[in-house]
Design a protein around this motif. Structure first.
Motif, mmCIF file in Angstrom:
data_model
loop_
_atom_site.group_PDB
_atom_site.id
_atom_site.type_symbol
_atom_site.label_atom_id
_atom_site.label_comp_id
_atom_site.label_asym_id
_atom_site.label_seq_id
_atom_site.Cartn_x
_atom_site.Cartn_y
_atom_site.Cartn_z
ATOM 1 N N GLY A 1 -13.434 -6.235 27.888
ATOM 2 C CA GLY A 1 -14.451 -6.012 26.847
ATOM 3 C C GLY A 1 -15.807 -6.510 27.196
ATOM 4 N N HIS A 2 -16.794 -6.189 26.288
ATOM 5 C CA HIS A 2 -18.286 -6.626 26.548
ATOM 6 C C HIS A 2 -18.709 -6.844 25.164
ATOM 7 N N ASN A 3 -19.743 -7.881 25.281
ATOM 8 C CA ASN A 3 -20.765 -8.272 24.260
ATOM 9 C C ASN A 3 -19.969 -9.061 22.997
ATOM 10 N N PHE A 4 -19.064 -9.745 23.334
ATOM 11 C CA PHE A 4 -18.175 -10.454 22.525
ATOM 12 C C PHE A 4 -18.990 -11.275 21.530
ATOM 13 N N HIS A 5 -18.299 -11.345 20.320
ATOM 14 C CA HIS A 5 -18.649 -12.152 19.234
ATOM 15 C C HIS A 5 -19.899 -11.762 18.621
ATOM 16 N N GLY A 6 -20.321 -10.342 18.400
ATOM 17 C CA GLY A 6 -21.045 -9.685 17.772
ATOM 18 C C GLY A 6 -20.823 -8.293 17.409
ATOM 19 N N PRO A 7 -21.839 -7.574 16.653
ATOM 20 C CA PRO A 7 -21.469 -6.079 16.302
ATOM 21 C C PRO A 7 -21.742 -5.345 17.582
ATOM 22 N N TYR A 8 -22.270 -5.623 18.642
ATOM 23 C CA TYR A 8 -22.166 -4.676 19.810
ATOM 24 C C TYR A 8 -21.196 -4.523 20.753
ATOM 25 N N GLU A 9 -20.052 -5.423 20.161
ATOM 26 C CA GLU A 9 -18.932 -5.503 21.067
ATOM 27 C C GLU A 9 -18.235 -4.011 21.207
ATOM 28 N N TYR A 10 -17.785 -4.165 22.475
ATOM 29 C CA TYR A 10 -16.991 -2.676 22.634
ATOM 30 C C TYR A 10 -16.040 -2.921 24.185
ATOM 31 N N ILE A 11 -15.238 -1.923 24.059
ATOM 32 C CA ILE A 11 -14.210 -2.033 25.315
ATOM 33 C C ILE A 11 -13.800 -0.484 25.785
ATOM 34 N N PRO A 12 -13.842 -0.358 26.869
ATOM 35 C CA PRO A 12 -13.198 0.887 27.557
ATOM 36 C C PRO A 12 -11.801 0.868 27.620
ATOM 37 N N VAL A 13 -11.255 1.923 26.918
ATOM 38 C CA VAL A 13 -9.643 1.965 27.130
ATOM 39 C C VAL A 13 -9.240 1.933 28.430
ATOM 40 N N GLU A 14 -9.750 2.450 29.368
ATOM 41 C CA GLU A 14 -9.428 2.532 30.638
ATOM 42 C C GLU A 14 -9.455 0.955 31.367
ATOM 43 N N SER A 15 -10.302 0.434 30.957
ATOM 44 C CA SER A 15 -10.185 -1.265 31.646
ATOM 45 C C SER A 15 -8.911 -1.889 30.818
ATOM 46 N N MET A 16 -8.527 -1.748 29.697
ATOM 47 C CA MET A 16 -7.213 -2.187 29.149
ATOM 48 C C MET A 16 -6.239 -1.793 29.799
ATOM 49 N N GLU A 17 -6.063 -0.455 30.188
ATOM 50 C CA GLU A 17 -4.879 0.206 31.137
ATOM 51 C C GLU A 17 -5.041 -0.579 32.247
ATOM 52 N N ARG A 18 -6.072 -0.662 32.934
ATOM 53 C CA ARG A 18 -6.154 -1.130 34.381
ATOM 54 C C ARG A 18 -5.879 -2.744 34.459
ATOM 55 N N ALA A 19 -6.206 -3.370 33.251
ATOM 56 C CA ALA A 19 -5.798 -4.947 33.001
ATOM 57 C C ALA A 19 -4.120 -4.752 33.006
ATOM 58 N N THR A 20 -3.668 -3.836 32.295
ATOM 59 C CA THR A 20 -2.178 -4.046 32.047
ATOM 60 C C THR A 20 -1.488 -3.914 33.341
ATOM 61 N N ASP A 21 -2.179 -2.637 34.326
ATOM 62 C CA ASP A 21 -1.342 -2.477 35.429
ATOM 63 C C ASP A 21 -1.790 -3.875 36.399
ATOM 64 N N VAL A 22 -2.643 -4.510 36.252
ATOM 65 C CA VAL A 22 -2.800 -5.958 37.119
ATOM 66 C C VAL A 22 -1.817 -6.703 36.671
ATOM 67 N N ILE A 23 -1.505 -7.165 35.402
ATOM 68 C CA ILE A 23 -0.279 -8.043 34.889
ATOM 69 C C ILE A 23 1.001 -7.685 35.736
ATOM 70 N N VAL A 24 1.365 -6.321 35.718
ATOM 71 C CA VAL A 24 2.543 -5.811 36.503
ATOM 72 C C VAL A 24 2.376 -6.152 37.671
ATOM 73 N N LYS A 25 1.388 -5.708 38.540
ATOM 74 C CA LYS A 25 1.270 -5.834 39.970
ATOM 75 C C LYS A 25 1.430 -7.357 40.119
ATOM 76 N N VAL A 26 0.631 -8.297 39.496
ATOM 77 C CA VAL A 26 0.676 -9.617 39.722
ATOM 78 C C VAL A 26 2.309 -10.301 39.778
ATOM 79 N N ILE A 27 3.069 -9.667 38.771
ATOM 80 C CA ILE A 27 4.447 -9.776 38.683
ATOM 81 C C ILE A 27 5.361 -9.418 40.083
ATOM 82 N N GLU A 28 5.153 -8.247 40.461
ATOM 83 C CA GLU A 28 5.595 -7.576 41.457
ATOM 84 C C GLU A 28 5.321 -8.294 42.613
ATOM 85 N N LEU A 29 4.165 -8.760 42.883
ATOM 86 C CA LEU A 29 3.676 -9.613 44.030
ATOM 87 C C LEU A 29 4.087 -10.877 44.287
ATOM 88 N N THR A 30 4.135 -11.545 43.107
ATOM 89 C CA THR A 30 4.850 -12.769 43.029
ATOM 90 C C THR A 30 6.195 -13.028 43.505
#
Length: 413
Positions: A375-404
């Motif tokens: 996300g960007h611009n937290f705590h106010g009316p200009y806050e936004y988030i790209p869906v693709e960034s959420m998808e990539r964050a999800t991928d990172v979680i899975v990959k961290v678990i695999e690499l561990t």
């Protein structure tokens, strides 16, 4: 994509704003609504050991699917939102195939999310962006992290061929008011280390944060009729103004960046008879942090010498730089960095100009670096988030678990 969008929207539409003036945990009754929803959702997707304790902490386990012993790791996000801006009646807007131009959030109030002011928007041209309608915050901080963790767990449950050790997850209340880790049961959580999914733009990986303290300066003045005040009146407001003027003017938030610390006094209230100002001290360097506290003590001492014993100073440490606790186990940062590189995400390793639950948890025995949630611009009316960034964050979680799992395979060999 639609799965994580639907999940995220179902979270942000629930008002979970925390309250710094409350003494309960969670600090607001409405946080229980999402906590109970998460408890049920984790059970529905097949997580084990799902619990919701009396303080609103949700925990669950993804059991290991390998025979060898792999350290239990964890992922943590908070579900409360900031008291800085209203979270009542969040009405998200979905912008598909963003064209790189201004996004009109609220035409009636002329509230516009513009790449000319918010430069980060430019990198998301062509992506799907979720914004506010200009009247509330969005709540991506940190309901995006919650959605990413739940989605990653669901993916691993549905794809048992991915080998992994046991994973613990937790969702906490009241992080936005600095209490997210206060009643976190580290022993019950049972992980050797964890990651908070609470960073901003894609690629962020952080294991340094501010040392932090709260400061309250109070003055008791003497109110006398101004026509007869000579030699008698002591104006508490004037003394507080003098206190503030003696702080370094270039060491305020608006003049600092990177590892530069600051003094930030954000409220002042009172009258001639009594007045109070509240602020915070922040610095990544512990020596400089202590020096900032000493400077305030010196200024108050000098004013006391001049005006008498009418000034009260309270300094309360809030949290410390997690770097001290993470550096001895730097492989946990290395695994997260390798996960991003494996997914063609450029890691952005930098200090947090703030704090997370992870900073306190690290000092409670749970080393806890921070990974981007998107996300960007937290705590106010200009806050936004790209869906693709959420998808990539999800991928990172899975990959961290695999690499561990692979990391301990290699250590065993």
């Amino acid at each position: 994509m639609q799965n994580i969008i639907d999940r995220f929207l179902s979270y942000v539409e629930i008002d979970t704003q925390s309250d710094p003036h409350s003494t309960t945990t969670p600090s607001t009754e409405k946080q229980w609504v999402l906590a109970k929803k998460l408890e049920q959702e984790l059970k529905q997707i097949g997580m084990s050991d799902v619990t919701l304790d009396d303080n609103g902490y949700v925990m669950a386990t993804l059991p290991s699917n390998v025979e060898r012993i792999i350290p239990v790791i964890g992922f943590i996000s908070h579900y409360d939102t900031s008291p800085d801006f209203t979270a009542t009646g969040v009405k998200p807007k979905i912008i598909t195939n963003y064209d790189g131009k201004d996004i009109v959030l609220n035409p009636e109030e002329n509230i516009v999310l513009s790449p000319n002011y918010f430069d980060d928007l430019k990198q998301y041209k062509g992506q799907t962006i979720i914004t506010t309608d200009g009247t509330t915050l969005l709540g991506a901080d940190d309901k995006a992290g919650v959605a990413e963790i739940v989605t990653a767990m669901e993916y691993l449950i549905n794809n048992p061929h991915i080998r992994h050790g046991a994973v613990r997850i937790a969702f906490t209340p009241d992080e936005e008011i600095g209490r997210g880790a206060h009643k976190f049961d580290v022993k019950k959580f049972g992980a050797q280390w964890a990651y908070t999914m609470d960073g901003s733009q894609i690629g962020e990986l952080e294991y340094e944060n501010f040392n932090a303290a709260e400061v309250v300066v109070s003055v008791k003045g003497k109110s006398v009729h101004p026509g007869y005040a000579k030699g008698k009146m002591i104006n508490a407001i004037n003394i507080l103004n003098e206190f503030l003027s003696l702080l370094p003017k270039k060491e305020r938030p608006q003049y600092t960046a990177h590892r530069e610390g600051f003094f930030h006094f954000h409220s002042i209230e009172g009258n001639v008879s009594q007045a109070k100002t509240t602020g915070i001290i922040r610095d990544h360097d512990r020596v400089k942090f202590d020096a900032r506290k000493e400077l305030i003590e010196q200024i108050v001492g000098d004013l006391t010498d001049r005006f008498g014993n009418i000034i009260t100073l309270e300094i309360q440490d809030q949290y410390y730089n997690m770097k001290e606790k993470v550096e001895p186990v730097m492989h946990i940062v290395d695994i997260a960095e390798q996960a991003m590189l494996a997914l063609d995400i450029e890691p952005i390793i930098k200090p947090i100009r703030g704090g997370t639950d992870g900073s306190q948890l690290s000092y409670m025995g749970l080393p806890c670096p921070n990974i981007f949630a998107g996300g960007h611009n937290f705590h106010g009316p200009y806050e936004y988030i790209p869906v693709e960034s959420m998808e990539r964050a999800t991928d990172v979680i899975v990959k961290v678990i695999e690499l561990t799992s692979k990391y301990y395979d290699e250590k065993e060999d």
